[in-house]
Design a protein around this motif. Structure first.
Motif, short mmCIF file in Angstrom:
data_model
loop_
_atom_site.label_atom_id
_atom_site.label_comp_id
_atom_site.label_asym_id
_atom_site.label_seq_id
_atom_site.Cartn_x
_atom_site.Cartn_y
_atom_site.Cartn_z
N GLN A 130 0.81 -1.21 0.00
CA GLN A 130 0.00 0.00 0.00
C GLN A 130 0.85 1.27 0.00
O GLN A 130 0.35 2.35 0.29
CB GLN A 130 -0.93 0.00 1.23
CG GLN A 130 -2.03 -1.04 1.07
CD GLN A 130 -2.74 -1.31 2.37
OE1 GLN A 130 -2.41 -0.72 3.39
NE2 GLN A 130 -3.70 -2.20 2.34
N LEU A 131 2.11 1.14 -0.32
CA LEU A 131 2.96 2.33 -0.37
C LEU A 131 3.04 2.87 -1.79
O LEU A 131 2.80 2.15 -2.76
CB LEU A 131 4.37 1.98 0.12
CG LEU A 131 4.51 1.55 1.58
CD1 LEU A 131 5.97 1.27 1.90
CD2 LEU A 131 3.97 2.60 2.53
N THR A 132 3.42 4.13 -1.89
CA THR A 132 3.66 4.70 -3.21
C THR A 132 4.97 4.12 -3.74
O THR A 132 5.80 3.64 -2.97
CB THR A 132 3.80 6.23 -3.14
OG1 THR A 132 4.97 6.51 -2.34
CG2 THR A 132 2.59 6.89 -2.52
N PRO A 133 5.17 4.17 -5.07
CA PRO A 133 6.43 3.66 -5.64
C PRO A 133 7.66 4.27 -4.97
O PRO A 133 8.64 3.57 -4.71
CB PRO A 133 6.34 4.05 -7.11
CG PRO A 133 4.88 4.14 -7.39
CD PRO A 133 4.23 4.60 -6.12
N GLU A 134 7.59 5.58 -4.62
CA GLU A 134 8.74 6.24 -3.99
C GLU A 134 9.03 5.65 -2.61
O GLU A 134 10.16 5.37 -2.25
CB GLU A 134 8.51 7.76 -3.85
CG GLU A 134 8.45 8.54 -5.15
CD GLU A 134 7.16 8.31 -5.92
OE1 GLU A 134 6.12 8.04 -5.29
OE2 GLU A 134 7.20 8.36 -7.17
N GLU A 135 7.94 5.46 -1.86
CA GLU A 135 8.10 4.90 -0.51
C GLU A 135 8.65 3.48 -0.59
O GLU A 135 9.50 3.08 0.19
CB GLU A 135 6.76 4.91 0.23
CG GLU A 135 6.31 6.30 0.62
CD GLU A 135 4.87 6.34 1.11
OE1 GLU A 135 4.55 7.17 1.95
OE2 GLU A 135 4.05 5.52 0.63
N LYS A 136 8.11 2.73 -1.57
CA LYS A 136 8.59 1.35 -1.74
C LYS A 136 10.07 1.35 -2.08
O LYS A 136 10.84 0.56 -1.54
CB LYS A 136 7.80 0.64 -2.86
CG LYS A 136 6.54 -0.04 -2.38
CD LYS A 136 6.05 -1.05 -3.38
CE LYS A 136 4.91 -0.48 -4.19
NZ LYS A 136 4.36 -1.42 -5.16
#
Lengths: 147, 237
Positions: free
Chosen positions: B20-26
């Motif tokens: 459930q994270l954004t690509p940046e957070e991932k």
């Protein structure tokens, strides 16, 4: 207590009888898919041997056995077209109810004419995608074997 | 190892495990994962817990896609709430169903137009370039098959042993192709085995740096068993 043990034994026995009776039933056939995607002649020969041994162990009437070939694995039926030993083995297995399924993606991708290049393939033997067929068969309860 | 850096919170990692994270957070997590053993293990544990909870269901629920579009703050809160609901639901479900082993193990039936996603794992343990190419071709043709038949699918490519080479930065002969496939196919995940990573470190002195987006699990073999137990089809690549 004795009564309880006797009851449990009876229950177990009837369970055993139930399953063996079900096994003879057509629906309880052992379902298994062999995955072949190699063109190594030794491996292919061994695979045909494995399948025959499998039939010998379980009995052809208790078995629904599919061979799914894709990629280089389709060479098994190319070999059977030229090599009498392979041809004998394949037709023997077919007589015992084994299905040989060929991947259509492979036929198209490798420009294989199944009528001329492969041994004894008819339209019903062709599946849209060999890999997807492996997944579908497993979802229908087939066990997976990779020789 | 990561004392100087700020640690990720449990909520954040839970959201990561639930995708459930954004690509940046991932990307942040992935960047740290390759060098941080403790973090890898932490995530392994979270995954295991999630998988165990999902096992309590006859048909494991999918992470809700809609969550991915919400703002980051709400997302984490929702992730926690969803996690709690999953746990409560799982336990309740356990008592309500008392599912027999058969029910849990039986492979989900799926066909075209069915809402249940097809679930397939590829096991890759051979690292030869030619072999890896064959595996990627097979995975791609499977993804295309599902796309053509309008069927949702979850596919995991689980690498261990020599097969780990497929997902190692600087070593994989197909880094770019892996990246493209990750981008192209939503339900496709590349997975690396922590045991193999540890072994490479011990025996060869190689510190494994994974390609972006590759997920680390405790043990490739254990993951294969978990997935089959959950009804995934197995294909040896």
């Amino acid at each position: 207590m004795k009564k309880l043990i006797a009851l449990s034994v009876m229950a177990l026995l009837s369970l055993g009888l139930g399953t063996s009776a079900a096994y003879a039933d057509d629906h309880a056939k052992q379902k298994v898919v062999y995955h072949i995607n190699s063109d190594d002649e030794k491996l292919l020969k061994a695979a045909l041997g494995n399948i025959q041994n499998h039939i010998n162990a379980v009995g052809k009437d208790n078995l629904d056995l599919r061979v799914v070939m894709h990629g280089p694995g389709v060479d098994l039926l190319k070999l059977a077209n030229k090599n009498p030993d392979f041809q004998d083995k394949v037709s023997n297995l077919k007589r015992q109810g084994v299905h040989f399924n060929v991947c259509n993606n492979t036929l198209v991708g490798r420009k294989i004419d199944y009528k001329n290049d492969l041994y004894d393939v008819s339209k019903e033997d062709i599946v849209p995608s060999g890999v997807a067929e492996l997944a579908i068969l497993q979802s229908q309860g087939f066990s997976y074997v990779k020789p | 190892m990561n004392n100087q850096e700020q640690n990720f919170s449990d909520e954040f990692l839970n959201a990561f495990v639930d995708d459930q994270l954004t690509p940046e957070e991932k990307a942040q997590v992935y960047a740290r994962l390759s060098g941080d053993e403790t973090l890898s293990r932490q995530i392994c544990e979270l995954r295991k817990t999630r998988d165990l909870v999902q096992l309590a269901y006859k048909q494991p629920p999918m992470p809700a896609r809609g969550l991915a579009t919400l703002s980051a703050g709400r997302k984490i809160g929702l992730g926690v709430a969803a996690g709690l609901m999953l746990l409560v639901g799982g336990i309740t479900g356990w008592f309500l169903h008392q599912p027999s082993a058969n029910q849990v193990i039986s492979v989900a039936q799926n066909g075209p137009g069915d809402d249940t996603p097809a679930k397939v794992l590829f096991h890759v343990s051979d690292g030869h370039t030619e072999h890896l190419k064959g595996v990627l071709d097979d995975v791609e043709s499977l993804m295309q098959y599902y796309r053509r038949s309008h069927q949702t699918a979850r596919v995991e490519v689980i690498t261990n042993g020599e097969g780990l080479g497929l997902v190692l930065a600087g070593i994989s002969p197909y880094a770019e192709r892996v990246r493209q496939m990750q981008k192209e196919y939503h339900g496709l995940t590349f997975v690396a085995c922590q045991n193999t990573i540890d072994r490479f470190q011990e025996e060869l002195g190689i510190t494994a740096k994974l390609l972006p987006g590759v997920v680390v699990i405790d043990s490739g073999v254990a993951q294969i068993m978990r997935r089959q137990h959950q009804g995934w089809a197995y294909i040896q690549g």
